[in-house]
Design a protein around this motif. Structure first.
Motif, mmCIF file in Angstrom:
data_model
loop_
_atom_site.group_PDB
_atom_site.id
_atom_site.type_symbol
_atom_site.label_atom_id
_atom_site.label_comp_id
_atom_site.label_asym_id
_atom_site.label_seq_id
_atom_site.Cartn_x
_atom_site.Cartn_y
_atom_site.Cartn_z
ATOM 1 N N ALA A 10 28.415 34.135 103.208
ATOM 2 C CA ALA A 10 28.388 33.701 102.449
ATOM 3 C C ALA A 10 27.948 32.786 101.595
ATOM 4 O O ALA A 10 26.888 32.455 100.754
ATOM 5 C CB ALA A 10 30.190 32.967 101.748
ATOM 6 N N LEU A 11 27.693 31.612 102.398
ATOM 7 C CA LEU A 11 26.411 30.692 102.739
ATOM 8 C C LEU A 11 25.311 31.255 102.630
ATOM 9 O O LEU A 11 24.155 30.835 101.963
ATOM 10 C CB LEU A 11 26.401 29.619 103.449
ATOM 11 N N ALA A 12 24.942 32.192 103.511
ATOM 12 C CA ALA A 12 23.881 33.136 103.386
ATOM 13 C C ALA A 12 22.609 33.920 102.290
ATOM 14 O O ALA A 12 22.165 33.487 101.956
ATOM 15 C CB ALA A 12 23.031 33.676 104.485
ATOM 16 N N ALA A 13 23.980 34.552 101.718
ATOM 17 C CA ALA A 13 24.119 35.088 100.624
ATOM 18 C C ALA A 13 23.349 34.424 99.358
ATOM 19 O O ALA A 13 22.742 34.762 98.317
ATOM 20 C CB ALA A 13 25.130 35.952 100.709
ATOM 21 N N HIS A 14 24.557 33.363 99.130
ATOM 22 C CA HIS A 14 23.900 32.017 98.331
ATOM 23 C C HIS A 14 22.833 31.153 98.240
ATOM 24 O O HIS A 14 22.007 31.347 97.362
ATOM 25 C CB HIS A 14 24.940 30.831 98.244
ATOM 26 N N VAL A 16 19.911 32.749 99.893
ATOM 27 C CA VAL A 16 19.223 33.559 99.320
ATOM 28 C C VAL A 16 18.999 34.189 97.837
ATOM 29 O O VAL A 16 17.526 34.098 97.009
ATOM 30 C CB VAL A 16 19.685 34.537 100.398
ATOM 31 N N GLN A 17 20.389 33.864 97.324
ATOM 32 C CA GLN A 17 19.974 34.017 96.098
ATOM 33 C C GLN A 17 19.576 32.880 94.875
ATOM 34 O O GLN A 17 18.766 33.418 93.855
ATOM 35 C CB GLN A 17 21.889 34.206 95.428
ATOM 36 N N GLN A 18 19.522 32.176 95.990
ATOM 37 C CA GLN A 18 19.499 30.800 95.420
ATOM 38 C C GLN A 18 17.426 30.933 94.789
ATOM 39 O O GLN A 18 16.928 30.359 94.119
ATOM 40 C CB GLN A 18 19.245 29.298 96.085
ATOM 41 N N VAL A 19 17.182 31.041 96.218
ATOM 42 C CA VAL A 19 15.711 31.049 96.637
ATOM 43 C C VAL A 19 15.397 32.500 95.272
ATOM 44 O O VAL A 19 14.044 31.951 95.241
ATOM 45 C CB VAL A 19 15.253 31.462 97.722
ATOM 46 N N LEU A 20 15.726 33.681 95.291
ATOM 47 C CA LEU A 20 15.207 34.599 94.992
ATOM 48 C C LEU A 20 15.355 33.849 93.127
ATOM 49 O O LEU A 20 14.465 34.747 92.416
ATOM 50 C CB LEU A 20 16.308 35.943 94.438
ATOM 51 N N ARG A 21 15.960 33.510 92.755
ATOM 52 C CA ARG A 21 15.924 32.134 91.112
ATOM 53 C C ARG A 21 15.019 32.329 91.030
ATOM 54 O O ARG A 21 14.347 32.049 90.076
ATOM 55 C CB ARG A 21 17.204 31.890 91.035
ATOM 56 N N VAL A 22 14.140 31.259 91.650
ATOM 57 C CA VAL A 22 12.961 31.215 92.035
ATOM 58 C C VAL A 22 11.960 32.006 91.541
ATOM 59 O O VAL A 22 10.822 31.509 90.954
ATOM 60 C CB VAL A 22 12.536 30.333 93.237
ATOM 61 N N LEU A 23 11.960 32.875 92.115
ATOM 62 C CA LEU A 23 10.800 33.925 91.850
ATOM 63 C C LEU A 23 10.809 34.965 90.512
ATOM 64 O O LEU A 23 10.141 35.586 90.277
ATOM 65 C CB LEU A 23 11.115 34.369 93.413
ATOM 66 N N GLU A 24 12.604 34.797 89.976
ATOM 67 C CA GLU A 24 12.641 36.194 89.354
ATOM 68 C C GLU A 24 11.962 35.497 88.322
ATOM 69 O O GLU A 24 11.371 34.599 87.838
ATOM 70 C CB GLU A 24 14.113 36.028 88.813
ATOM 71 N N GLY A 25 11.990 36.308 87.493
ATOM 72 C CA GLY A 25 11.145 36.504 86.137
ATOM 73 C C GLY A 25 9.917 37.846 86.549
ATOM 74 O O GLY A 25 9.349 38.523 87.089
ATOM 75 N N ARG A 26 9.484 38.482 85.422
ATOM 76 C CA ARG A 26 7.863 39.092 85.622
ATOM 77 C C ARG A 26 7.060 38.990 85.294
ATOM 78 O O ARG A 26 6.472 39.399 86.154
ATOM 79 C CB ARG A 26 8.186 39.812 83.586
ATOM 80 N N TRP A 27 6.620 37.524 86.009
ATOM 81 C CA TRP A 27 5.126 37.720 85.799
ATOM 82 C C TRP A 27 5.032 36.527 87.483
ATOM 83 O O TRP A 27 3.914 35.842 87.666
ATOM 84 C CB TRP A 27 4.526 36.568 84.428
ATOM 85 N N LYS A 28 6.778 35.881 87.902
ATOM 86 C CA LYS A 28 5.794 34.662 88.817
ATOM 87 C C LYS A 28 5.338 35.789 89.788
ATOM 88 O O LYS A 28 4.828 34.942 90.337
ATOM 89 C CB LYS A 28 7.116 34.054 88.564
ATOM 90 N N LEU A 29 5.663 36.517 90.370
ATOM 91 C CA LEU A 29 5.517 37.514 91.377
ATOM 92 C C LEU A 29 3.863 37.296 91.445
ATOM 93 O O LEU A 29 2.749 37.105 92.225
ATOM 94 C CB LEU A 29 6.418 38.110 92.158
ATOM 95 N N VAL A 30 3.680 38.471 90.216
ATOM 96 C CA VAL A 30 2.422 38.509 89.879
ATOM 97 C C VAL A 30 1.496 37.440 90.003
ATOM 98 O O VAL A 30 0.194 37.556 90.410
ATOM 99 C CB VAL A 30 2.045 39.238 88.228
ATOM 100 N N ILE A 31 1.718 35.861 89.445
ATOM 101 C CA ILE A 31 1.063 34.558 89.508
ATOM 102 C C ILE A 31 1.094 33.706 90.823
ATOM 103 O O ILE A 31 -0.110 34.130 91.109
ATOM 104 C CB ILE A 31 1.943 33.183 88.479
ATOM 105 N N LEU A 32 1.948 34.663 91.801
ATOM 106 C CA LEU A 32 2.027 33.712 93.052
ATOM 107 C C LEU A 32 0.887 34.266 94.247
ATOM 108 O O LEU A 32 0.060 34.587 94.516
ATOM 109 C CB LEU A 32 2.948 34.273 93.708
#
Length: 134
Positions: A10-14, A16-32
């Motif tokens: 549960a802690l590992a899943a949480h 990873v979810q928090q990390v993915l929230r930093v990266l979510e959005g249509r443009w963030k990965l393209v910017i990176l």
């Protein structure tokens, strides 16, 4: 470096979810991906590299990435004002992780590849423009 915590499922899943929230959005990965490899780009250069993004959306995404510690902004006090963006050391460390995700998708069963990779699923395995080194 400190000892890694002992994660429960549960802690590992949480985490990873928090990390993915930093990266979510249509443009963030393209910017990176534009900034990987130690690239230092002005706002206008990023805007040109991302067709379809509005100035407002680019500014919002960069502000959020900066707030999250992934991107840093350098303001040059000159006329006209010049602002440049680059990845922080922590942001640059994402490159191998994202490359590993891409390789994971490339190894997917053939029926899944188009859904994961889009048009890239039909291209040869060696990319024409490889990811910059971390």
């Amino acid at each position: 470096m400190s000892k890694r915590p002992d994660y429960t499922a549960a802690l590992a899943a949480h985490g990873v979810q928090q990390v993915l929230r930093v990266l979510e959005g249509r443009w963030k990965l393209v910017i990176l991906f534009q900034l990987f490899g130690g690239r230092l780009l002005r706002f206008s250069e990023l805007e040109r590299a991302l067709p379809g993004i509005s100035q407002k959306m680019l500014a919002q995404q960069l502000r959020q990435l900066e707030k999250d510690g992934v991107v840093a902004r350098i303001v040059h006090h000159e006329m006209p004002p010049r602002v440049e963006y680059h990845l922080t050391e922590w942001g640059q460390a994402l490159c191998p992780a994202l490359d590993a995700l891409l390789r994971w998708a490339e190894a997917a069963p053939p029926a899944m590849r188009p859904a994961l990779l889009g048009a890239a699923a039909d291209e040869p395995a060696a990319p024409a423009d490889p990811l910059p080194a971390a």
